[in-house]
Design an enzyme around this catalytic site. Structure first.
Site, mmCIF file in Angstrom:
data_model
loop_
_atom_site.group_PDB
_atom_site.id
_atom_site.type_symbol
_atom_site.label_atom_id
_atom_site.label_comp_id
_atom_site.label_asym_id
_atom_site.label_seq_id
_atom_site.Cartn_x
_atom_site.Cartn_y
_atom_site.Cartn_z
ATOM 1 N N GLU A 46 0.735 -1.205 -0.076
ATOM 2 C CA GLU A 46 -0.024 -0.013 -0.135
ATOM 3 C C GLU A 46 0.967 1.127 -0.139
ATOM 4 O O GLU A 46 1.826 1.555 1.047
ATOM 5 C CB GLU A 46 -0.931 0.024 1.223
ATOM 6 C CG GLU A 46 -1.806 -1.080 1.117
ATOM 7 C CD GLU A 46 -3.068 -0.909 2.362
ATOM 8 O OE1 GLU A 46 -2.971 -0.086 3.040
ATOM 9 O OE2 GLU A 46 -3.674 -2.153 2.641
ATOM 10 N N ASP A 57 -4.849 8.754 10.728
ATOM 11 C CA ASP A 57 -3.756 8.189 11.047
ATOM 12 C C ASP A 57 -3.118 8.613 12.440
ATOM 13 O O ASP A 57 -3.367 9.725 12.819
ATOM 14 C CB ASP A 57 -2.776 8.545 10.027
ATOM 15 C CG ASP A 57 -2.973 7.834 8.446
ATOM 16 O OD1 ASP A 57 -3.199 6.766 8.671
ATOM 17 O OD2 ASP A 57 -3.046 8.554 7.643
#
Length: 261
Positions: A46, A57
């Site tokens: 990814e 995140d």
């Protein structure tokens, strides 16, 4: 057949997908990291698009994103680097993961066309509303053969999950907890109950579990309840603390792979 489909055909479980932020630790490190992950035996990669406000995140990936932007990484430069790396890594599935803002600014039609040429196999856009996906993105997914991977969390209803399963392809990204990315020692009872609930739905799409996988215990649990695991923050730490991408990959695998039984 899409590379992701081919992967699931030959290896239906115990998959390991690894995320990194393009442009970190250095602007030109993307290709070297891709080649190191491929050589290390990782099943899927990814490639993260750095963004100034990565809301899903944790601190580790946020800092890598800020550093990548400071290094000068852009979406166009990222795609050019992936295109170059694809020449020496023709078979491994590569997923582009990023937020809607930079993709929208790049141009969604342009993005799908460019991804099809450089060898991106799927997109993950965490902040893409499902209704917008159905209206504007699903036709592009079908035209270019590039699925948009949808995320589910412990709060996602069974009805919504089945709707995603019926209208998306590639795989389903199971977020392990309603929190940001990061590392954890183990999954708690509530998380494993969630894994069991999703497993009992007998979904059409394969599932990969991400967020919090950082050691053999969490990887083993992810493998037990899905087809594979996604690791991000732990690999970013390895990239930060080792001299080369190859060393970072080996450090990661040493830290997370269970001892053979």
């Amino acid at each position: 057949m899409n590379r992701i489909q081919s992967l699931f055909e030959r290896k239906p479980d115990r998959l390991l997908s690894v995320y990194f932020t393009a442009g970190f630790p250095a602007l030109e490190s993307t290709g070297e990291i891709i080649r190191a992950l491929d050589a290390g035996g990782v099943d899927m990669i990814e490639v993260g698009v750095p963004f100034s406000d990565p809301m899903a995140d944790g601190t580790v990936i946020q800092e890598s994103s800020s550093a990548a932007l400071a290094n000068g990484m852009t979406l166009e430069r990222l795609l050019a680097q992936v295109e170059d790396a694809r020449r020496s890594c023709p078979d491994i599935p590569m997923v582009l993961m990023g937020y809607l803002n930079p993709m929208y600014q790049y141009g969604i039609y342009r993005l799908f066309e460019r991804c099809s040429r450089v060898g991106i196999d799927a997109l993950i856009i965490p902040d893409l509303p499902f209704d917008e996906y159905m209206r504007d993105y699903k036709p592009l997914c079908e035209k270019y053969g590039i699925p948009v991977i949808m995320l589910i969390t412990p709060e996602t209803s069974d009805e919504r999950i089945r709707l995603i399963d019926d209208n998306c392809s590639g795989f389903i990204y199971m977020v392990s907890a309603a929190s940001t990315t990061g590392t954890r020692d183990r999954f708690d009872t509530a998380q494993t109950d969630y894994f069991r609930r999703i497993d009992s739905l007998n979904l059409r799409n394969k599932r990969l579990i991400g967020f919090g996988i950082s050691n053999p215990e969490t990887l083993r649990q992810a493998w037990r309840y899905s087809s594979g695991a996604i690791i991000g923050s732990m690999f970013i730490k390895c990239l930060r603390n080792t001299p080369t991408p190859a060393a970072a990959v080996q450090t990661l695998l040493t830290k997370v792979l269970p001892t053979p039984e």
